[in-house]
Design a protein around this motif. Structure first.
Motif, PDB file in Angstrom:
ATOM      1  N   PRO A 191       0.826  -1.193  -0.074  1.00  0.00           N
ATOM      2  CA  PRO A 191      -0.009   0.076   0.043  1.00  0.00           C
ATOM      3  C   PRO A 191       0.899   1.267   0.106  1.00  0.00           C
ATOM      4  O   PRO A 191       0.307   2.473  -0.577  1.00  0.00           O
ATOM      5  CB  PRO A 191      -1.141  -0.048   1.144  1.00  0.00           C
ATOM      6  N   PHE A 192       1.963   1.265   0.580  1.00  0.00           N
ATOM      7  CA  PHE A 192       2.766   2.486   0.698  1.00  0.00           C
ATOM      8  C   PHE A 192       3.344   2.822  -0.600  1.00  0.00           C
ATOM      9  O   PHE A 192       3.156   4.134  -1.104  1.00  0.00           O
ATOM     10  CB  PHE A 192       3.835   2.334   1.905  1.00  0.00           C
ATOM     11  N   VAL A 193       3.826   1.593  -1.263  1.00  0.00           N
ATOM     12  CA  VAL A 193       4.450   2.166  -2.620  1.00  0.00           C
ATOM     13  C   VAL A 193       3.242   2.500  -3.594  1.00  0.00           C
ATOM     14  O   VAL A 193       3.340   3.412  -4.500  1.00  0.00           O
ATOM     15  CB  VAL A 193       5.040   0.931  -3.110  1.00  0.00           C
ATOM     16  N   ALA A 194       2.049   2.023  -3.356  1.00  0.00           N
ATOM     17  CA  ALA A 194       0.917   2.105  -4.308  1.00  0.00           C
ATOM     18  C   ALA A 194       0.353   3.571  -4.067  1.00  0.00           C
ATOM     19  O   ALA A 194       0.093   4.342  -4.849  1.00  0.00           O
ATOM     20  CB  ALA A 194      -0.347   1.298  -3.949  1.00  0.00           C
ATOM     21  N   LEU A 195       0.551   3.968  -2.666  1.00  0.00           N
ATOM     22  CA  LEU A 195      -0.078   5.410  -2.383  1.00  0.00           C
ATOM     23  C   LEU A 195       0.795   6.279  -2.956  1.00  0.00           C
ATOM     24  O   LEU A 195       0.235   7.544  -3.707  1.00  0.00           O
ATOM     25  CB  LEU A 195       0.045   5.532  -0.888  1.00  0.00           C
ATOM     26  N   LEU A 196       2.247   6.369  -3.289  1.00  0.00           N
ATOM     27  CA  LEU A 196       2.872   7.285  -3.759  1.00  0.00           C
ATOM     28  C   LEU A 196       2.712   7.109  -5.225  1.00  0.00           C
ATOM     29  O   LEU A 196       2.711   8.343  -5.874  1.00  0.00           O
ATOM     30  CB  LEU A 196       4.399   6.754  -3.470  1.00  0.00           C
ATOM     31  N   ALA A 197       2.577   6.007  -5.770  1.00  0.00           N
ATOM     32  CA  ALA A 197       2.303   6.050  -7.202  1.00  0.00           C
ATOM     33  C   ALA A 197       0.980   6.521  -7.645  1.00  0.00           C
ATOM     34  O   ALA A 197       0.670   7.292  -8.566  1.00  0.00           O
ATOM     35  CB  ALA A 197       2.303   4.542  -7.780  1.00  0.00           C
ATOM     36  N   SER A 198       0.034   6.395  -6.833  1.00  0.00           N
ATOM     37  CA  SER A 198      -1.522   7.144  -6.926  1.00  0.00           C
ATOM     38  C   SER A 198      -1.256   8.871  -6.720  1.00  0.00           C
ATOM     39  O   SER A 198      -2.090   9.308  -7.582  1.00  0.00           O
ATOM     40  CB  SER A 198      -2.512   6.401  -6.113  1.00  0.00           C
ATOM     41  N   GLN A 199      -0.319   9.099  -6.243  1.00  0.00           N
ATOM     42  CA  GLN A 199      -0.088  10.595  -6.199  1.00  0.00           C
ATOM     43  C   GLN A 199       0.724  11.175  -7.263  1.00  0.00           C
ATOM     44  O   GLN A 199       1.212  12.253  -7.071  1.00  0.00           O
ATOM     45  CB  GLN A 199       0.369  10.772  -4.805  1.00  0.00           C
ATOM     46  N   HIS A 200       0.846  10.409  -8.061  1.00  0.00           N
ATOM     47  CA  HIS A 200       1.810  10.752  -9.544  1.00  0.00           C
ATOM     48  C   HIS A 200       3.398  11.146  -8.828  1.00  0.00           C
ATOM     49  O   HIS A 200       3.842  12.188  -9.427  1.00  0.00           O
ATOM     50  CB  HIS A 200       1.149  11.745 -10.056  1.00  0.00           C
TER      51      HIS A 200
END
Length: 487
Positions: free
Chosen positions: A283-292
């Motif tokens: 989730p942490f990596v995905a969160l950063l990716a979702s924030q471009h």
């Protein structure tokens, strides 16, 4: 009439290792790297949040920290009295006898080995993810992850064979850089997540029931395991009766502070995150990716990979020293008890240990297991191995101190409380496994059955080998003051 044993040894049973050379910092680095606080802080709090929510996850990590501090309190008195290269394996042999020590050592080997396998998978996965983040490909081929995994294993082996001092300083540098990067990313995520129209307290609503909380504590405990691995450097530490107890006292505290910060920040950041982010395996990596924030996501991947690489080196360093002791005692092939003539490292044990630790995760990945699932499998198996060895160590502590006439009420109370707590955690883990699929539990059970059976085979077929279990770095004449009684 039996000849009394000498008070001062003429030669250490673990002769060959570089004796009394490591200062406090490298010893401390061993335990910190084995815990892999930055890698664990980026992965495990998110897993706990998914099952327990913000408030439950915070309580779970606080409870896990207390459990580990109790284990530390049981191990420290033994670390203050014995320079045991075998760590908990040797403590158990001296407290509960060799028949209990062999399965305990086997459980420790499972713990160290499984976390080393998880570390190699993590290195291969997160370094390969950088290629995906860069947009060079949409998915990471298994062959790429395996190639990175093998390269990391080769580099780790070379570092360990070269010497424990080099190994300790490399792991310390890598882990410090990883922690700094993680803290910076946590601060940036927190700043981006706090908005005036969304009260922060809503991220910490209580959503978990008693069973969810109990499961979460077990998962949170897995973030601390490995803190005791500095005990295996007792023979090589310059002041083992000071540096090792200090290390196993403060490593859980430092890791716990970082975990509490991480779980707090991630609770806030993931509270209003998209469902795809919250259900992601990372989730942490995905969160950063979702924030471009592709660059920040790549930095996080690099930090996690670096932390798990350091964890692999530190964990295998501990594993091979247990194998080294077993080789010297004759419990394992005696070649494992030899050291490199130049570098004074247990090179045969390193080569044998790394071969197994490298091949098994490759086989798992080739069978089609997703890297994230492989990481979870080996981390869970390692937690079982560690908890099994902790249980024996906590039971052995008061018995060992009683044998040398230094038992106290406090030690007995701490041992009983810690043992009861660990048994509750084990019971809960068994309950969860039986309701969600007992494959991993069965694997650990089968492996431990092999260890117990082997101990009984030794008792019947080779009792002299079993009686040799429990060697440690004994006091030598050079350790004594040059005063009249010792001349």
């Amino acid at each position: 009439m039996a000849t009394p044993s000498a008070l001062v040894a003429t030669q250490s049973p673990v002769e060959g290792l570089p004796r009394r050379q490591l200062p406090l910092v490298p010893v401390f680095a061993q335990s910190v790297a084995a815990v892999a606080p930055s890698g664990a802080a980026a992965v495990i709090p998110a897993l706990v949040l998914a099952s327990a929510g913000g408030a439950g996850a915070t309580v779970a990590f606080a409870a896990a920290g207390v459990v580990i501090l109790l284990v530390s309190a049981c191990l420290r008195p033994m670390a203050q009295r014995m320079a045991a290269v075998g760590g908990i394996y040797t403590y158990t042999a001296r407290g509960l006898g060799p028949l209990a020590a062999v399965p305990t050592g086997w459980s420790a080997i499972i713990g160290y080995g499984a976390v080393g396998m998880a570390g190699l998978i993590a290195v291969g996965t997160y370094l390969s993810n950088i290629v995906v983040v860069a947009g060079l490909t949409t998915e990471t081929p298994t062959a790429v992850s395996i190639s990175v995994l093998i390269s990391a294993a080769v580099v780790a082996s070379a570092i360990m064979v070269r010497g424990i001092r080099v190994s300790a300083w490399v792991t310390l540098l890598v882990e410090c850089v990883s922690i700094v990067l993680l803290i910076v990313l946590l601060v940036l995520v927190l700043m981006a997540s706090i908005r005036g129209d969304v009260p922060v307290r809503t991220a910490f609503d209580w959503k978990s029931g008693p069973q969810d909380l109990a499961v979460s504590v077990v998962v949170a405990v897995s973030a601390f395991v490995g803190f005791e691995s500095s005990t295996t450097l007792s023979g090589e530490a310059r002041q083992p009766f000071r540096s090792v107890p200090v290390t196993i006292r403060w490593t859980p505290v430092i890791a716990g502070v970082l975990y509490m910060v991480a779980v707090t920040v991630l609770a806030i950041a993931l509270h209003d995150a998209p469902t795809s982010v919250r259900l992601s395996s990372t989730p942490f990596v995905a969160l950063l990716a979702s924030q471009h924030a592709a660059a920040l996501s790549a930095i996080l991947d690099l930090a996690i990979a670096a932390s798990f690489f350091a964890c692999t080196v530190a964990s295998i360093n501990a594993l091979v020293r247990v194998l080294f002791c077993m080789g010297r005692e004759g419990v394992a092939p005696r070649v494992l008890g030899r050291t490199h003539p130049r570098f004074k490292t247990p090179a045969p044990a390193i080569i044998a240990g790394m071969a197994v630790v490298t091949v098994i995760p490759i086989i798992v990945l080739l069978t089609g297991t997703a890297p994230d699932d492989g990481l979870r499998i080996f981390l869970t198996l390692s937690a079982c191995g560690y908890l099994g060895s902790y249980l024996s160590g906590c039971i052995a502590a008061p018995v060992l101190l009683r044998q040398i006439g230094e038992s106290t009420v406090g030690v007995w109370v701490t041992s009983i409380l810690t043992t009861a707590t660990l048994l509750v955690l084990f019971g809960n883990a068994i309950y969860v496994a039986l309701n969600t699929g007992a494959v991993l539990l069965a694997v650990y059970g089968v492996l431990m059955a092999i260890g117990v059976l082997y101990a009984f085979v030794l008792k019947v077929a080779a009792p002299e080998r079993l009686d040799a279990v429990g060697i440690y770095d004994e006091t030598q004449r050079g350790d004594l003051l040059n005063s009249v009684p010792f001349r």
